[in-house]
Each structure stands twice: as structure tokens, then as C-alpha cells.
Design a protein around this motif. Sequence first.
Motif, PDB file in Angstrom:
ATOM      1  N   LEU A   1      -5.470   5.898 -11.365  1.00 52.32           N
ATOM      2  CA  LEU A   1      -5.658   4.452 -11.228  1.00 52.32           C
ATOM      3  C   LEU A   1      -4.817   3.901 -10.087  1.00 52.32           C
ATOM      4  CD1 LEU A   1      -6.817   1.782 -12.238  1.00 52.32           C
ATOM      5  CD2 LEU A   1      -4.916   1.670 -13.876  1.00 52.32           C
ATOM      6  N   LEU A   2      -3.591   4.406  -9.945  1.00 55.56           N
ATOM      7  CA  LEU A   2      -2.724   3.964  -8.841  1.00 55.56           C
ATOM      8  C   LEU A   2      -3.344   4.302  -7.490  1.00 55.56           C
ATOM      9  CD1 LEU A   2       0.863   4.908 -10.125  1.00 55.56           C
ATOM     10  CD2 LEU A   2      -0.054   2.607  -9.768  1.00 55.56           C
ATOM     11  N   PHE A   3      -3.946   5.479  -7.378  1.00 54.10           N
ATOM     12  CA  PHE A   3      -4.585   5.861  -6.117  1.00 54.10           C
ATOM     13  C   PHE A   3      -5.792   4.962  -5.815  1.00 54.10           C
ATOM     14  CE2 PHE A   3      -2.525  10.172  -6.022  1.00 54.10           C
ATOM     15  CZ  PHE A   3      -2.049  10.075  -4.730  1.00 54.10           C
ATOM     16  N   VAL A   4      -6.546   4.588  -6.847  1.00 53.04           N
ATOM     17  CA  VAL A   4      -7.678   3.686  -6.649  1.00 53.04           C
ATOM     18  C   VAL A   4      -7.178   2.314  -6.191  1.00 53.04           C
ATOM     19  CG1 VAL A   4      -9.586   2.489  -7.788  1.00 53.04           C
ATOM     20  CG2 VAL A   4      -9.174   4.907  -8.266  1.00 53.04           C
ATOM     21  N   VAL A   5      -6.108   1.838  -6.809  1.00 55.69           N
ATOM     22  CA  VAL A   5      -5.505   0.568  -6.392  1.00 55.69           C
ATOM     23  C   VAL A   5      -5.043   0.663  -4.939  1.00 55.69           C
ATOM     24  CG1 VAL A   5      -3.568  -1.015  -6.766  1.00 55.69           C
ATOM     25  CG2 VAL A   5      -4.833  -0.103  -8.720  1.00 55.69           C
ATOM     26  N   ALA A   6      -4.454   1.818  -4.569  1.00 56.56           N
ATOM     27  CA  ALA A   6      -4.002   2.015  -3.187  1.00 56.56           C
ATOM     28  C   ALA A   6      -5.180   1.955  -2.220  1.00 56.56           C
ATOM     29  CB  ALA A   6      -3.278   3.354  -3.059  1.00 56.56           C
ATOM     30  N   ALA A   7      -6.326   2.544  -2.600  1.00 61.50           N
ATOM     31  CA  ALA A   7      -7.520   2.494  -1.746  1.00 61.50           C
ATOM     32  C   ALA A   7      -7.980   1.049  -1.569  1.00 61.50           C
ATOM     33  CB  ALA A   7      -8.637   3.338  -2.351  1.00 61.50           C
ATOM     34  N   TRP A   8      -7.927   0.266  -2.637  1.00 64.98           N
ATOM     35  CA  TRP A   8      -8.311  -1.148  -2.561  1.00 64.98           C
ATOM     36  C   TRP A   8      -7.348  -1.910  -1.652  1.00 64.98           C
ATOM     37  CZ3 TRP A   8      -5.617  -5.428  -4.791  1.00 64.98           C
ATOM     38  CH2 TRP A   8      -6.310  -6.650  -4.695  1.00 64.98           C
TER      39      TRP A   8
ATOM     40  N   PHE B   1       0.828  -1.208   0.000  1.00 69.71           N
ATOM     41  CA  PHE B   1       0.000   0.000   0.000  1.00 69.71           C
ATOM     42  C   PHE B   1       0.864   1.260   0.000  1.00 69.71           C
ATOM     43  CE2 PHE B   1      -1.555   3.415   2.770  1.00 69.71           C
ATOM     44  CZ  PHE B   1      -2.592   3.898   1.996  1.00 69.71           C
ATOM     45  N   ILE B   2       1.875   1.291   0.855  1.00 72.55           N
ATOM     46  CA  ILE B   2       2.758   2.460   0.937  1.00 72.55           C
ATOM     47  C   ILE B   2       3.453   2.692  -0.395  1.00 72.55           C
ATOM     48  CG2 ILE B   2       4.880   3.342   1.995  1.00 72.55           C
ATOM     49  CD1 ILE B   2       3.959   1.916   4.581  1.00 72.55           C
ATOM     50  N   PHE B   3       3.951   1.623  -1.011  1.00 75.69           N
ATOM     51  CA  PHE B   3       4.664   1.779  -2.284  1.00 75.69           C
ATOM     52  C   PHE B   3       3.741   2.343  -3.366  1.00 75.69           C
ATOM     53  CE2 PHE B   3       5.877   0.179  -6.465  1.00 75.69           C
ATOM     54  CZ  PHE B   3       7.162   0.700  -6.561  1.00 75.69           C
ATOM     55  N   VAL B   4       2.559   1.769  -3.526  1.00 76.12           N
ATOM     56  CA  VAL B   4       1.665   2.208  -4.595  1.00 76.12           C
ATOM     57  C   VAL B   4       1.162   3.629  -4.352  1.00 76.12           C
ATOM     58  CG1 VAL B   4      -0.561   1.774  -5.717  1.00 76.12           C
ATOM     59  CG2 VAL B   4       0.955  -0.132  -5.174  1.00 76.12           C
TER      60      VAL B   4
ATOM     61  N   ILE C   1     -10.736   7.610   1.792  1.00 77.01           N
ATOM     62  CA  ILE C   1     -11.263   8.875   1.262  1.00 77.01           C
ATOM     63  C   ILE C   1     -10.141   9.695   0.643  1.00 77.01           C
ATOM     64  CG2 ILE C   1     -12.261  11.106   1.927  1.00 77.01           C
ATOM     65  CD1 ILE C   1     -13.949   9.567   3.993  1.00 77.01           C
ATOM     66  N   GLY C   2      -8.987   9.723   1.305  1.00 76.93           N
ATOM     67  CA  GLY C   2      -7.856  10.465   0.769  1.00 76.93           C
ATOM     68  C   GLY C   2      -7.366   9.908  -0.554  1.00 76.93           C
ATOM     69  N   CYS C   3      -7.287   8.576  -0.648  1.00 74.44           N
ATOM     70  CA  CYS C   3      -6.806   7.946  -1.883  1.00 74.44           C
ATOM     71  C   CYS C   3      -7.812   8.111  -3.024  1.00 74.44           C
ATOM     72  CB  CYS C   3      -6.530   6.466  -1.639  1.00 74.44           C
ATOM     73  SG  CYS C   3      -5.053   6.135  -0.668  1.00 74.44           S
TER      74      CYS C   3
END
Length: 443
Positions: A412-419, A236-239, A305-307
Motif C-alpha cells: 500500500l505504501l508503494f502504491v501511495v508513493a506511485a500516486w 514521495f522520497i519518505f514514503v 512502474i517501479g513503485c
Amino acid sequence: MSSGAPLGWLGIVRLGLIQASLGAIVVLATSTVNRVMAVELALPALVPGVLVAWHYAVQILRPRMGYGSDQGGRRAPWIMGGQVILATGGISAALAIPLIETSLPLGLAVSFIGFTLVGIGAGTSGTTLLVLMAKRVAPALRPAAATIVWVMMIAGMAVTAGTVSKLLAPFSAERLIEVTVGVAVFALVLTGGALWGVEGPLSHESAPPPEKRQQPFMQALAEVWSEPQARSLTLFIFVSMLAYNAQELILEPFAGHVYGRTVGETARITGMQHGGALLGMILAGTLCTILSRRWAGTMRASTMIGCVGSGLILLVLAGSGFVAPDWPLDLTVFILGIANGAFAVSAISSMMTMVGHGTKSREGTRMGIWGAAQAVAFAVGGLVATASSDLARWLLGSPAAAYAAVFAMEALLFVVAAWLAVSVFQSSGSGSRQSEAEGPVGG
């Protein structure tokens, strides 16, 4: 101070002073020395760019530094030692400037050594400071503590940059060295004073057992990496940090190429983003501190919410390029900063909460892995963003379309991070609630 008594607000501010000292030295090397190389010395921008990326890359050693602090159980000596290495690196980077003017190979060699030390020092001090915060701050105050410490770091960078800009007018290499030495000495004195007595005595319960002291580093690293939660949070931190750093580095070029903004105007864009990030940190930290006592899912909600918010605003920016300059770019970037700040402070608070989960006496190694993931993401993010924008511009022919493609990728990366955040908080489960019920981690 007793190792069992949690730090109050004054103790948290003292830790913030250490982070501010760290930021003051880092900004001199990565910003001021960077600019002098590119402008006053007329070196290719690639040279300071590679040095800044390298200072992130060497922070892949963070797990080893955290492991070292685990072996003795004390964090303060590692924080102070890291600050000394950092200060030495900052001074070395400044000393390289006049050397480059007389001997380019020698000057670049000294620069390389300086930025290496900056990376190692920042990684050592930053990793162990976060572990100390996690062990000495009560769970209910961790969101607020993360906010205070990171706001103070940003403030330290801002105050240093503003003060140095005045002290370096008119510029000379000798003056740069004097100012850097002065900032480094002041930072070390401030760190020493802030650290004095803040860790407290090492209790028998928090001291590492003999079998942990004898465990080799690679075995300890494999042990921590085998923990599902540690791996989930690392990813999560990396993405999320990859997405964050990539978007930050192309905002100014986007404003210049697509909106026709001047250098001064694009600099204001960066200021708007950082201002929004500060507000987002303060809002998220305050709300999480207040609401976490009633709702255990506050941290997860703030992170997601932030991601998701960052991803949505990036999509808005992607579309805004097609109607530029008839779009409120400054306001959009400010809102993006708020979303960035919300996820950032929540991620830091999560690291502080989860570092005590899993194998005992391996908090430093665990935090080091997460810090290394962030550093590698920062090193890669700039390269990915700039290379992608150049490639997209070549393929699509339109600057607006090129930046839209890159912003969409980052969204898209932020959405992946939220997931990914969902799995992180699910894996923390009852451990997180138990931590909150028991109070601060010993140490």
C-alpha cells in the motif's frame, strides 16, 4: 575543467569512485562492526540496531550541511570534509570494540560517537556529491549517471565486505582496527584523487549572491520548504523509502519463519534481491537515457512502474506464504529487486533534475531536505516493519498471516508513493522541460 562544460563518462565514473569510497566505510560500521557486537561480543541485538538507526537519525542534519555548501557555492570541500568525518567515525566504531571488552560504558560511549560521526559524514558527503552531480552532468545523462554512481557504491560495499571477511580471518579486535584504518585511508586517498579538478572553477554566475550568503539557515530552510515541488518530492522520497527499507528488513526473517530456510539460504535471498536491484537500476538508467530524448515522461513512467511493480510483487509474496514452501521464492524476490532498482534510480535522477528548480543558490539545502527524508525513512522503516510483524504474529497467531499483513501494508505504501510521484512530476512541469532544453545547470 570549466564550470560550464558538463562531465563526460570519465567524470561520472570519478564521482562514482567517491560514492564507492563512502559505501566502503559505511558498510564496515553498519555491517561488520554491527555483527561483531552481536556475535563476538554477545551484546543484545538491540544495541547495534539502535546505533545503526542512530546513524540514520543524525542525518536529519543534511539540510544544514547542504546550506553550508550553498553559502560558498563550492561542493568539493564539503565532500572531502564529509569523507574525513566519515572515516574518523568508522575508525572510532572499530576502536570501541576492544574497549567494550574491558569497559562496557566507555566502549558504548565511543561507539555512539563513532556512529554519530558516520551519520554526519555520510550525510555531508552524500548530499553535496548529489548536488555536484546535478550541476556538472548534462540532463540527458543524469539517469545513466545515477545508475553508474549507485552501482559503484553497491560494488564498493560488496568488494569491501568480501575483502574484509578474508582479512579478518581469524578475527581479533586489533585486526579489525588495522583493516578499518586501511580501508579509511584508501577511501580518503581515492576520494581526493577523484575530486581533483572535477568541480572546476566557481563562475560568477554560479556564485551565491550576497543576500543569500547573509540569509540565516532557518529562513533558507523555510524558503525551500515553501516550494510545492520540494515538499511533494520530500513526501514521495519518505514514503517510497519507508516501504523499501521496511520490506528489505523482513525478507530474511520471512524466509526463515515461513519457508523454513537456513541462515545461509536466507542470506542468498538478500543477495537475490540486491542482484535484482542492480539489474533494475541498469535497465531503468539505460532506458531513461535513451528514451528521455524523445519522450519527456520517461522518468515519471519509470518511477511509477517501479513503485507499482514493487507493490504488486509484495502482494505476491504475501500470498506465497500460504502455499510455502511450494513457491519460487528466490525468483519472486529477484523480480522485486528489479522493481526496487527501477524506482530507486528514477528517484535519484529526479532529485538531480529538480534540485535546480525553485529558489536559486539553495540546491544544497533542497537536496539536504530530500536526503534527510530518506534517512529518517530508513531509521523508521526497520522499527515499523519489525514491530508490525511481531504485533501481527501476536494478533493473528500464524507467521504466514502476520507477514502477509505486513507485506500488504508495504504494498500500500508503494502504491501511495506511485500516486505521489504523479504530483511530483506534474509540479515539475515546464521547469523540467526547460532544464532539459538548456543543458547542465551552471556550477
